[in-house]
Motif scaffolding. Sequence first.
Motif, short mmCIF file in Angstrom:
data_model
loop_
_atom_site.label_atom_id
_atom_site.label_comp_id
_atom_site.label_asym_id
_atom_site.label_seq_id
_atom_site.Cartn_x
_atom_site.Cartn_y
_atom_site.Cartn_z
N LYS A 1 -2.70 9.92 -5.56
CA LYS A 1 -2.81 10.17 -7.00
C LYS A 1 -4.10 9.60 -7.55
O LYS A 1 -4.77 10.23 -8.39
CB LYS A 1 -1.61 9.57 -7.74
N VAL B 1 0.86 -1.18 0.00
CA VAL B 1 0.00 0.00 0.00
C VAL B 1 0.90 1.24 0.00
O VAL B 1 1.70 1.43 0.91
CB VAL B 1 -0.92 -0.01 1.24
N ASP B 2 0.78 2.02 -1.06
CA ASP B 2 1.59 3.22 -1.22
C ASP B 2 0.68 4.44 -1.06
O ASP B 2 -0.23 4.65 -1.87
CB ASP B 2 2.25 3.20 -2.60
N PRO B 3 0.89 5.24 -0.04
CA PRO B 3 0.01 6.39 0.18
C PRO B 3 0.07 7.41 -0.96
O PRO B 3 -0.92 8.08 -1.26
CB PRO B 3 0.49 7.00 1.49
N ILE B 4 1.21 7.54 -1.61
CA ILE B 4 1.34 8.49 -2.73
C ILE B 4 0.46 8.05 -3.89
O ILE B 4 -0.26 8.85 -4.50
CB ILE B 4 2.82 8.63 -3.17
N GLU B 5 0.52 6.75 -4.20
CA GLU B 5 -0.31 6.24 -5.29
C GLU B 5 -1.79 6.36 -4.95
O GLU B 5 -2.62 6.65 -5.81
CB GLU B 5 0.05 4.78 -5.61
N ASP B 6 -2.14 6.14 -3.66
CA ASP B 6 -3.54 6.31 -3.23
C ASP B 6 -3.99 7.75 -3.42
O ASP B 6 -5.11 8.02 -3.88
CB ASP B 6 -3.71 5.90 -1.77
#
Length: 133
Positions: free
Chosen positions: A8, A1-6
């Motif tokens: 985006k 789980v990547d917060p940056i991708e979430d």
Amino acid sequence: VDPIEDLKAAIRWFPGGSLALRLGSVGIRGAGAGVRMAGAVISVEIRMASTAVSLGLRAVDSGVSTAMHIAQCIPGSDIALQAGEATVALARNTGCSVLEHFARVVRQLPGGESALDTLGQVLHEVGFLAATA
């Protein structure tokens, strides 16, 4: 789980979100390129200044060396050289005293110690660059 991708993905969900992300990415790349260019320009300017100082010091050194050799051929020049050395020593001592007094005053000011440390580091680096040129 990547917060940056979430984040985006959430931004893309909004109308125009993908466009905003692309424009933001282009802006960040442009800012990075600008910073790299500024760093390159500063680096070149420091090298040029260092080279100029080095060449100037070399020219002065050769001029003084030549003058000292010529002065030895002139009668009475040793007295003049001794007087010149005394004058230079007096000027150096006076300059050092003024600089020490100034440093004491600056150290008493808020942030003065760190400012003097920073200035000393900058002068050390500039001296190193001049010596390597």
